[in-house]
Design a protein around this motif. Structure first.
Motif, PDB file in Angstrom:
ATOM      1  N   LEU A   1       0.799   4.099  -2.853  1.00 34.83           N
ATOM      2  CA  LEU A   1       0.460   5.496  -2.583  1.00 34.83           C
ATOM      3  C   LEU A   1       1.585   6.428  -3.024  1.00 34.83           C
TER       4      LEU A   1
ATOM      5  N   PHE B   1      -4.859   6.788   2.318  1.00 38.35           N
ATOM      6  CA  PHE B   1      -5.670   5.576   2.306  1.00 38.35           C
ATOM      7  C   PHE B   1      -6.185   5.339   3.717  1.00 38.35           C
TER       8      PHE B   1
ATOM      9  N   ILE C   1       0.834  -1.198   0.000  1.00 34.54           N
ATOM     10  CA  ILE C   1       0.000   0.000   0.000  1.00 34.54           C
ATOM     11  C   ILE C   1       0.867   1.245   0.000  1.00 34.54           C
TER      12      ILE C   1
ATOM     13  N   MET D   1      -9.823   6.276  -0.565  1.00 35.47           N
ATOM     14  CA  MET D   1      -8.567   6.890  -0.957  1.00 35.47           C
ATOM     15  C   MET D   1      -8.871   8.350  -1.253  1.00 35.47           C
TER      16      MET D   1
END
Length: 250
Positions: free
Chosen positions: A84, A97, A80, A214
């Motif tokens: 990002l 997130f 993640i 998000m």
């Protein structure tokens, strides 16, 4: 090196090599340990849940799979973070997130750059979900009972002159975000409701059992870029969800 740790790990490896378990004497031979030391370590490992004893043999305990799950969770979070960062570089804006888990808003990860810093958390994100785009997006994905439970615990309060003023007004706004509509990735936009001089937009995500979102933010003097950037983010999210890249449990 710490000898006792090394010896305990050798014992664990020896136990793991026997599908149906092995007695202490056999484990001592395989690990090259004195029997008295082996018994001491086996008792400790059993007490901590890394081993269990059944019918005179030792087998791996329930704590061992937890180690693998923790590693898998860390790997998912690392993915993640990388994702990002990549989106932040592509969009030229901070990317956030977040998930709604166990009745709380949790910002899992944020990616920004020195020239495009993330919004400072000057008021607890968990308690101010009514005022920022992430919180509103997550709350819009809850059912009515869960939404009211959250607002009972974290009442609506005006953080800035632009914040929503009442629970009723917020519920009306959230009800308008129909997630059964033809546009499931409809953005939630707020301007200066959480922080003066900032505009934010959040998109709902279906990546697991918990509501997720998000989001991006821009300074108010870049407000004309907010919707184009979130539209680019929406296209990226659609690609990620279609490919299964983001279909992971957090």
């Amino acid at each position: 090196m710490i000898g006792s740790v090394q010896r305990a790990l050798r014992l664990l490896e020896s136990v793991a090599s026997h599908r149906d378990g092995a007695p202490a004497k056999q484990l001592a031979r395989e690990a090259g340990l004195p029997l008295a030391t082996t018994y001491h370590l086996l008792r400790t490992l059993t007490h901590e849940g890394y081993l269990r004893r059944e019918g005179g043999v030792f087998l791996l305990g329930s704590a061992v799979p937890r180690l693998a799950r923790d590693e898998a969770l860390q790997n998912r979070r690392s993915k993640i973070v990388e994702m990002l960062r990549s989106l932040c570089d592509q969009l030229g804006a901070p990317v956030y997130f977040a998930v709604y888990r166990d009745g709380e808003i949790e910002v899992v990860s944020t990616a920004d750059r020195p020239e495009t810093p993330a919004v400072e958390e000057w008021a607890d994100f968990r308690a101010t979900g009514h005022a920022h785009a992430i919180g509103q997006c997550l709350l819009s994905q809850l059912d009515g009972a869960a939404r009211r439970d959250h607002l009972d615990r974290y009442p609506v309060s005006a953080l800035t002159p632009h914040s929503v003023r009442s629970t009723g007004a917020l519920l009306t706004r959230l009800a308008a975000l129909d997630r059964t509509a033809r546009d499931p990735l409809r953005p939630v936009v707020e301007r200066q409701e959480y922080a003066l001089g900032t505009a934010c937009a959040a998109l709902p995500l279906a990546v697991g059992p918990a509501p997720a979102a998000m989001a991006i933010s821009v300074p108010l003097d870049r407000d004309e870029q907010l919707l184009p950037i979130v539209e680019r983010l929406r296209r990226e999210i659609s690609t990620l969800l279609t490919s299964g890249t983001f279909s992971i449990s957090i």
